[in-house]
Motif scaffolding. Structure first.
Motif, PDB file in Angstrom:
ATOM      1  N   LYS A  49      -4.491 -16.921  16.642  1.00 10.24           N
ATOM      2  CA  LYS A  49      -3.783 -17.653  17.697  1.00 10.24           C
ATOM      3  C   LYS A  49      -4.426 -19.018  17.957  1.00 10.24           C
ATOM      4  O   LYS A  49      -3.728 -20.021  18.112  1.00 10.24           O
ATOM      5  CB  LYS A  49      -3.767 -16.825  18.985  1.00 10.24           C
ATOM      6  CG  LYS A  49      -2.985 -17.465  20.090  1.00 10.24           C
ATOM      7  CD  LYS A  49      -2.969 -16.603  21.335  1.00 10.24           C
ATOM      8  CE  LYS A  49      -2.199 -17.316  22.437  1.00 10.24           C
ATOM      9  NZ  LYS A  49      -2.215 -16.557  23.676  1.00 10.24           N
ATOM     10  N   GLU A  50      -5.746 -19.062  17.990  1.00  9.90           N
ATOM     11  CA  GLU A  50      -6.441 -20.337  18.227  1.00  9.90           C
ATOM     12  C   GLU A  50      -6.204 -21.322  17.087  1.00  9.90           C
ATOM     13  O   GLU A  50      -5.983 -22.515  17.318  1.00  9.90           O
ATOM     14  CB  GLU A  50      -7.941 -20.097  18.405  1.00  9.90           C
ATOM     15  CG  GLU A  50      -8.286 -19.372  19.686  1.00  9.90           C
ATOM     16  CD  GLU A  50      -9.720 -18.898  19.735  1.00  9.90           C
ATOM     17  OE1 GLU A  50     -10.233 -18.774  20.867  1.00  9.90           O
ATOM     18  OE2 GLU A  50     -10.327 -18.643  18.676  1.00  9.90           O
ATOM     19  N   ILE A  51      -6.229 -20.823  15.866  1.00 10.14           N
ATOM     20  CA  ILE A  51      -5.962 -21.692  14.712  1.00 10.14           C
ATOM     21  C   ILE A  51      -4.520 -22.189  14.770  1.00 10.14           C
ATOM     22  O   ILE A  51      -4.250 -23.363  14.523  1.00 10.14           O
ATOM     23  CB  ILE A  51      -6.253 -20.956  13.389  1.00 10.14           C
ATOM     24  CG1 ILE A  51      -7.742 -20.590  13.298  1.00 10.14           C
ATOM     25  CG2 ILE A  51      -5.848 -21.815  12.194  1.00 10.14           C
ATOM     26  CD1 ILE A  51      -8.099 -19.684  12.135  1.00 10.14           C
ATOM     27  N   ALA A  52      -3.593 -21.291  15.131  1.00  6.95           N
ATOM     28  CA  ALA A  52      -2.179 -21.665  15.234  1.00  6.95           C
ATOM     29  C   ALA A  52      -1.972 -22.773  16.260  1.00  6.95           C
ATOM     30  O   ALA A  52      -1.247 -23.744  16.006  1.00  6.95           O
ATOM     31  CB  ALA A  52      -1.340 -20.440  15.598  1.00  6.95           C
ATOM     32  N   GLU A  53      -2.613 -22.653  17.394  1.00  2.79           N
ATOM     33  CA  GLU A  53      -2.483 -23.681  18.436  1.00  2.79           C
ATOM     34  C   GLU A  53      -3.054 -25.017  17.949  1.00  2.79           C
ATOM     35  O   GLU A  53      -2.493 -26.074  18.236  1.00  2.79           O
ATOM     36  CB  GLU A  53      -3.189 -23.222  19.706  1.00  2.79           C
ATOM     37  CG  GLU A  53      -2.452 -22.096  20.405  1.00  2.79           C
ATOM     38  CD  GLU A  53      -3.243 -21.461  21.536  1.00  2.79           C
ATOM     39  OE1 GLU A  53      -4.439 -21.796  21.732  1.00  2.79           O
ATOM     40  OE2 GLU A  53      -2.668 -20.593  22.221  1.00  2.79           O
ATOM     41  N   ARG A  54      -4.140 -24.950  17.218  1.00  4.51           N
ATOM     42  CA  ARG A  54      -4.774 -26.173  16.703  1.00  4.51           C
ATOM     43  C   ARG A  54      -3.849 -26.935  15.750  1.00  4.51           C
ATOM     44  O   ARG A  54      -3.806 -28.159  15.761  1.00  4.51           O
ATOM     45  CB  ARG A  54      -6.058 -25.775  15.985  1.00  4.51           C
ATOM     46  CG  ARG A  54      -6.852 -26.908  15.418  1.00  4.51           C
ATOM     47  CD  ARG A  54      -8.153 -26.378  14.869  1.00  4.51           C
ATOM     48  NE  ARG A  54      -8.935 -27.423  14.287  1.00  4.51           N
ATOM     49  CZ  ARG A  54     -10.169 -27.276  13.860  1.00  4.51           C
ATOM     50  NH1 ARG A  54     -10.769 -26.112  13.966  1.00  4.51           N
ATOM     51  NH2 ARG A  54     -10.831 -28.257  13.331  1.00  4.51           N
ATOM     52  N   TYR A  55      -3.088 -26.192  14.911  1.00  4.14           N
ATOM     53  CA  TYR A  55      -2.210 -26.820  13.919  1.00  4.14           C
ATOM     54  C   TYR A  55      -0.746 -26.851  14.344  1.00  4.14           C
ATOM     55  O   TYR A  55       0.117 -27.254  13.572  1.00  4.14           O
ATOM     56  CB  TYR A  55      -2.358 -26.103  12.571  1.00  4.14           C
ATOM     57  CG  TYR A  55      -3.696 -26.390  11.930  1.00  4.14           C
ATOM     58  CD1 TYR A  55      -3.882 -27.530  11.151  1.00  4.14           C
ATOM     59  CD2 TYR A  55      -4.789 -25.562  12.133  1.00  4.14           C
ATOM     60  CE1 TYR A  55      -5.104 -27.812  10.576  1.00  4.14           C
ATOM     61  CE2 TYR A  55      -6.023 -25.841  11.563  1.00  4.14           C
ATOM     62  CZ  TYR A  55      -6.175 -26.963  10.787  1.00  4.14           C
ATOM     63  OH  TYR A  55      -7.395 -27.244  10.231  1.00  4.14           O
ATOM     64  N   LYS A  56      -0.472 -26.391  15.572  1.00  2.90           N
ATOM     65  CA  LYS A  56       0.887 -26.415  16.137  1.00  2.90           C
ATOM     66  C   LYS A  56       1.901 -25.655  15.272  1.00  2.90           C
ATOM     67  O   LYS A  56       2.996 -26.140  14.986  1.00  2.90           O
ATOM     68  CB  LYS A  56       1.344 -27.853  16.379  1.00  2.90           C
ATOM     69  CG  LYS A  56       0.500 -28.570  17.417  1.00  2.90           C
ATOM     70  CD  LYS A  56       0.989 -29.985  17.623  1.00  2.90           C
ATOM     71  CE  LYS A  56       0.260 -30.735  18.685  1.00  2.90           C
ATOM     72  NZ  LYS A  56      -1.157 -30.648  18.779  1.00  2.90           N
TER      73      LYS A  56
END
Length: 75
Positions: A49-56
């Motif tokens: 989830k954190e990686i997803a938020e970082r790369y939108k």
């Protein structure tokens, strides 16, 4: 691949589009490599989830990238 397409590819007349030129892809090859490295090298540091938020992108997109279900040609 159809016979004509295969023959064109084998003779250098046709090159399949890379992800860099595919307008439907949201991430570049470099970003996909970064995502996989983030997960593999810092596994306990970042969640999907954190990686997803970082790369939108969505969490499921990150999961698919990490598990080589998408962007299979990027290593």
């Amino acid at each position: 691949m159809a016979e004509n397409s295969l023959r064109a590819y084998m003779n250098g007349l046709f090159q399949p589009p890379s992800i860099e030129t595919n307008v439907h892809k949201k991430l570049t090859e470099a970003q996909v490599k970064e995502i996989r490295n983030l997960y593999l090298n810092d596994r306990m540091k970042y969640t999907h989830k954190e990686i997803a938020e970082r790369y939108k992108v969505s969490r499921s997109t990150i999961t698919q990238i990490i598990n080589y279900r998408t962007y299979k040609n990027v290593v």
